[in-house]
Design an enzyme around this catalytic site. Structure first.
Site, PDB file in Angstrom:
ATOM      1  N   HIS A   1      -1.923  -4.720  -4.099  1.00 51.99           N
ATOM      2  CA  HIS A   1      -1.209  -5.661  -4.965  1.00 51.99           C
ATOM      3  C   HIS A   1      -2.155  -6.555  -5.759  1.00 51.99           C
ATOM      4  O   HIS A   1      -1.711  -7.365  -6.576  1.00 51.99           O
ATOM      5  CB  HIS A   1      -0.182  -6.486  -4.167  1.00 51.99           C
TER       6      HIS A   1
ATOM      7  N   ASP B   1      -0.648  -1.058   1.594  1.00 55.60           N
ATOM      8  CA  ASP B   1      -1.201  -2.031   0.643  1.00 55.60           C
ATOM      9  C   ASP B   1      -2.735  -1.982   0.636  1.00 55.60           C
ATOM     10  O   ASP B   1      -3.402  -2.866   1.183  1.00 55.60           O
ATOM     11  CB  ASP B   1      -0.702  -3.434   1.023  1.00 55.60           C
TER      12      ASP B   1
ATOM     13  N   SER C   1      -5.933 -12.256  -0.560  1.00 56.68           N
ATOM     14  CA  SER C   1      -5.477 -10.879  -0.365  1.00 56.68           C
ATOM     15  C   SER C   1      -6.641  -9.919  -0.477  1.00 56.68           C
ATOM     16  O   SER C   1      -7.527 -10.100  -1.298  1.00 56.68           O
ATOM     17  CB  SER C   1      -4.441 -10.498  -1.416  1.00 56.68           C
TER      18      SER C   1
END
Length: 254
Positions: A71, A116, A207
């Site tokens: 992402h 992810d 992230s």
């Protein structure tokens, strides 16, 4: 260096409908109740930078490849390696490298953040040193109760930016507990860590950052529930032991 805005805020409403309470992506991740890392103790840590702002982290897993969360995808990247402070200009031992090729996992599911992860190919290989070094990915899946280390430059619990890389130890949570807490979002490509009474956690600025267990890269910061650092509410990480074959094939094919 300030963190960029949350790139997945567009689907927060969807997540709130699925789970009691709101969730937040690690992509503005803060390290909650951690401490300054020893300088260059995490030489695989990568900073993904856009317009002079940190927007995600990554991990050097090969002299020409960085692993990060899917992402965090962009069309091109500037990647900082060998950094301890994001404020220092031309920090000794650091390197800024451009990258224009990234490969998201083919089964990445953006709304739910399943699978992810992505690989980013640097435009040139980097020379490994005391401050820049790749790390091996764990071939064994995480064990509940294991103590692991997560690191990042995101906002601190007091809302301020850290001057240097932050580290915190979190414990792996059982798959049974993780799946119940994050139902119906939970997917086998995920695992949970943190949520203890010490309220140590990763959260919003980081992230794609590393979770290291027993000296190996075990996971990547993916998402969690807001507010960060709640007792009994762990953060969610990409379970890299599930992807070693895909990672190896992608690196070899490119």
């Amino acid at each position: 260096m300030a963190t960029a805005g949350n790139p997945w805020g567009w689907f927060l409403g969807y997540l709130i409908l699925g789970v009691a309470g709101s969730l937040v992506s690690g992509s503005c991740s803060q390290i909650i109740n951690g401490e300054d890392c020893s300088p260059h103790s995490q030489p695989w840590q990568a900073a993904l930078v856009m317009e002079n702002e940190l927007f995600c982290s990554g991990v050097l897993v090969h002299p020409q490849w960085v692993l990060s969360a899917a992402h965090c995808f962009q069309n091109s990247y500037t990647i900082g390696l060998g950094l301890h402070s994001l404020e220092a200009d031309q920090e000794p031992g650091s390197q800024m490298v451009e990258a224009s090729l990234s490969v998201r996992h083919p089964e990445y599911n953006r709304p739910l953040l399943a699978n992810d992860l992505m690989l980013i190919k640097l435009d040139e290989s980097v020379s490994e040193s005391d401050t820049i070094r790749s790390i091996s990915i764990a071939s064994q899946c995480p064990t509940a109760g294991n103590s692991c280390l997560v690191s990042g430059w995101g906002l601190l619990a007091n809302g301020r930016m850290p001057t240097v890389l932050q580290c915190v130890n979190v414990s792996v949570v059982s798959e049974e507990v993780c799946s119940k807490l994050y139902d119906p979002l939970y997917h086998p490509s995920m695992f949970c860590a943190g949520g203890g009474h010490d309220q140590k956690d990763s959260c919003n600025g980081d992230s794609g950052g590393p979770l290291i267990c027993n000296g190996y890269l075990q996971g990547l910061v993916s998402f969690g529930k807001a507010p960060c650092g709640q007792v009994g509410v762990p953060g969610v990480y990409t379970n890299l032991c599930k992807f070693t074959e895909w990672i190896e094939k992608t690196v070899q094919a490119s």
